[in-house]
Write an enzyme that holds these catalytic residues in place. Structure first.
Site, PDB file in Angstrom:
ATOM      1  N   ASN A 136       1.689  10.240  25.705  1.00 22.24           N
ATOM      2  CA  ASN A 136       2.182  11.580  25.365  1.00 22.24           C
ATOM      3  C   ASN A 136       2.518  11.568  23.881  1.00 22.24           C
ATOM      4  O   ASN A 136       3.528  11.004  23.478  1.00 22.24           O
ATOM      5  CB  ASN A 136       3.426  11.883  26.218  1.00 22.24           C
ATOM      6  CG  ASN A 136       4.094  13.188  25.808  1.00 22.24           C
ATOM      7  OD1 ASN A 136       3.520  13.990  25.075  1.00 22.24           O
ATOM      8  ND2 ASN A 136       5.316  13.391  26.286  1.00 22.24           N
ATOM      9  N   LYS A 173       3.390  13.969  22.060  1.00 24.14           N
ATOM     10  CA  LYS A 173       4.416  14.965  21.704  1.00 24.14           C
ATOM     11  C   LYS A 173       3.999  15.732  20.443  1.00 24.14           C
ATOM     12  O   LYS A 173       2.819  15.996  20.254  1.00 24.14           O
ATOM     13  CB  LYS A 173       5.784  14.304  21.537  1.00 24.14           C
ATOM     14  CG  LYS A 173       6.132  13.391  22.710  1.00 24.14           C
ATOM     15  CD  LYS A 173       7.564  12.980  22.700  1.00 24.14           C
ATOM     16  CE  LYS A 173       7.790  11.955  23.805  1.00 24.14           C
ATOM     17  NZ  LYS A 173       9.180  11.684  24.053  1.00 24.14           N
ATOM     18  N   HIS A 183       7.772  17.812  31.667  1.00 24.64           N
ATOM     19  CA  HIS A 183       8.385  16.766  30.840  1.00 24.64           C
ATOM     20  C   HIS A 183       9.855  17.116  30.596  1.00 24.64           C
ATOM     21  O   HIS A 183      10.208  18.293  30.446  1.00 24.64           O
ATOM     22  CB  HIS A 183       7.633  16.623  29.509  1.00 24.64           C
ATOM     23  CG  HIS A 183       8.043  15.399  28.769  1.00 24.64           C
ATOM     24  ND1 HIS A 183       9.160  15.365  27.972  1.00 24.64           N
ATOM     25  CD2 HIS A 183       7.518  14.150  28.742  1.00 24.64           C
ATOM     26  CE1 HIS A 183       9.296  14.139  27.476  1.00 24.64           C
ATOM     27  NE2 HIS A 183       8.314  13.383  27.926  1.00 24.64           N
ATOM     28  N   GLU A 233      11.620  17.002  28.076  1.00 25.00           N
ATOM     29  CA  GLU A 233      11.878  17.793  26.864  1.00 25.00           C
ATOM     30  C   GLU A 233      11.641  19.280  27.129  1.00 25.00           C
ATOM     31  O   GLU A 233      12.293  20.137  26.531  1.00 25.00           O
ATOM     32  CB  GLU A 233      11.026  17.250  25.702  1.00 25.00           C
ATOM     33  CG  GLU A 233      11.600  15.927  25.206  1.00 25.00           C
ATOM     34  CD  GLU A 233      10.597  14.941  24.664  1.00 25.00           C
ATOM     35  OE1 GLU A 233       9.475  15.335  24.322  1.00 25.00           O
ATOM     36  OE2 GLU A 233      10.948  13.741  24.591  1.00 25.00           O
ATOM     37  N   GLU A 235      10.599   9.582  34.849  1.00 23.08           N
ATOM     38  CA  GLU A 235      11.066   9.322  33.484  1.00 23.08           C
ATOM     39  C   GLU A 235      12.565   9.586  33.410  1.00 23.08           C
ATOM     40  O   GLU A 235      12.988  10.733  33.206  1.00 23.08           O
ATOM     41  CB  GLU A 235      10.343  10.239  32.494  1.00 23.08           C
ATOM     42  CG  GLU A 235       8.841  10.070  32.494  1.00 23.08           C
ATOM     43  CD  GLU A 235       8.234  10.465  31.149  1.00 23.08           C
ATOM     44  OE1 GLU A 235       7.590   9.611  30.544  1.00 23.08           O
ATOM     45  OE2 GLU A 235       8.451  11.594  30.706  1.00 23.08           O
ATOM     46  N   GLY A 291      12.617   7.677  24.564  1.00 23.41           N
ATOM     47  CA  GLY A 291      12.765   7.653  23.104  1.00 23.41           C
ATOM     48  C   GLY A 291      14.053   6.997  22.641  1.00 23.41           C
ATOM     49  O   GLY A 291      14.438   7.135  21.483  1.00 23.41           O
ATOM     50  N   SER A 320      10.558   4.440  27.092  1.00 17.73           N
ATOM     51  CA  SER A 320      10.561   3.277  26.204  1.00 17.73           C
ATOM     52  C   SER A 320       9.692   2.125  26.707  1.00 17.73           C
ATOM     53  O   SER A 320      10.073   0.956  26.572  1.00 17.73           O
ATOM     54  CB  SER A 320      11.999   2.821  25.932  1.00 17.73           C
ATOM     55  OG  SER A 320      12.725   3.868  25.300  1.00 17.73           O
TER      56      SER A 320
END
Ligand code: PEP
Length: 251
Positions: free
Chosen positions: A9, A11, A95, A97, A167, A173, A213
Site C-alpha cells: 500500500n 498510500k 483501510h 486511515e 491491521e 506506521g 510495520s
C-alpha cells in the site's frame, strides 16, 4: 492450501515516474515467485502507468479506495469501473486511515465492498482495533463488528474475491509490530467469525493478511503462523528490495 498474498500500500507516496521505477525494479526480483500473489497499490495518478509497467509480469495492481457509483456527478470520487479501465484488478477497502482520518463508516465500507465486487474487482478489506480498544478489552467486539457489518449481504461465493487484512491500528506506521502470537490470535478469531457467518469451507479458504510495520526482518516469523496468509505492507513497500524480501519470506 491458501495462496499467500503480499500487497504494498503506497498510500500518498511515489510520483508516476517513481512508481514505474519501483515496479521495473521489482519485476526481476519476484519473477521466479509463482506461489505468492504480489500486488502494488499506487496513488490514482500513477495507476495507469504502473499497470502498463507491470503488464505481463507477476506483479498485479490495486487501488487504495473506490466509490459506490459507476460514474456521474460525484466530484473527487473514482469508481471501480474507472479503476479497471486504468488496469486495476484489486482495491483496498476500509483501510484504517480511511476509517479514522476520512471518517468512513462500517455501512459505507460495506456498500463500497459490495459495489466493487459487483463490478468484478478483487478486494482487500481491512479491519483492526485502536490501541485504546485493545487496552479496554474491546478488541474482539471491534473485530466482530467490522467483519459482521463489513461483510453484510455477501455470499460465501463472494468471499472468493475478498481477502481480509488484519491491521491493528497501533501497529501501522509506528514501527510497533503485533507479535506473531498476537496476530495469530486475531486471525483465528476472524476465521472463526467467517465460519459462523459463511460456513466452514469459506472460512478455510479465505486469506487473512497481517498489516502493521511488516519488514523484511519480521515477515518470516509472522508468516510462520498458520493463519497468517500474507501481508499488507506500507512503509517497507516503498522500496523494491525491501518489498521483494517480504515477498520472498512468504514464498
Ligand atoms: C498499512 O498502511 O497498511 C501499513 C501496514 O503500513 P506500515 O507497514 O507502514 O505499518
Amino acid at each position: 492450501m491458501r495462496k499467500p498474498i503480499i500487497a504494498g500500500n503506497w498510500k500518498m507516496n511515489l510520483k508516476i515516474a517513481e512508481g514505474v521505477a519501483l515496479v521495473e525494479a521489482l519485476k526481476p526480483l519476484v519473477a521466479d515467485v509463482d506461489n505468492v500473489e504480489v500486488v502494488v497499490c499506487p496513488m490514482f495518478t500513477a495507476l495507469d502507468a504502473v499497470a502498463k509497467a507491470a503488464a505481463g509480469s507477476n506483479v498485479q495492481v490495486g487501488a487504495q479506495n473506490a466509490y459506490v457509483k459507476a460514474s456521474g456527478a460525484y466530484t473527487g470520487e473514482i469508481s471501480p469501473q474507472f479503476l479497471q479501465d486504468a488496469g486495476c484488478a484489486w482495491v483496498i477497502i476500509g483501510h484504517s486511515e480511511r476509517r479514522h482520518i476520512l471518517g468512513e463508516t462500517d455501512a459505507l465500507l460495506n456498500e463500497k465492498l459490495r459495489f466493487a465486487l459487483a463490478a468484478g474487482m478483487k478486494v482487500m478489506f481491512c479491519i483492526g482495533e485502536l490501541l485504546e480498544e485493545r487496552k479496554g478489552g474491546l478488541m474482539n467486539d471491534v473485530i466482530r463488528r467490522q467483519v459482521v457489518e463489513g461483510l453484510k449481504g455477501l455470499t460465501a461465493a463472494d468471499l472468493a474475491n475478498v481477502v481480509l487484512a488484519y491491521e491493528p491500528v497501533w501497529a501501522i506506521g509506528t514501527g510497533e509490530t503485533a507479535s506473531p502470537e498476537q496476530a495469530e490470535e486475531v486471525h483465528v478469531f476472524t476465521r472463526a467469525l467467517v465460519a459462523e457467518l459463511f460456513g466452514a469451507d469459506a472460512a478455510a479458504a479465505i486469506r487473512i493478511q497481517y498489516g502493521g510495520s511488516v519488514k523484511a526482518d519480521n515477515a518470516a516469523e509472522l508468516f510462520s503462523k498458520e493463519n497468517v496468509d500474507g501481508f499488507l505492507v506500507g512503509g517497507a513497500a516503498l522500496k523494491a528490495d525491501s518489498f521483494a524480501a517480504i515477498v520472498k519470506a512468504a514464498r
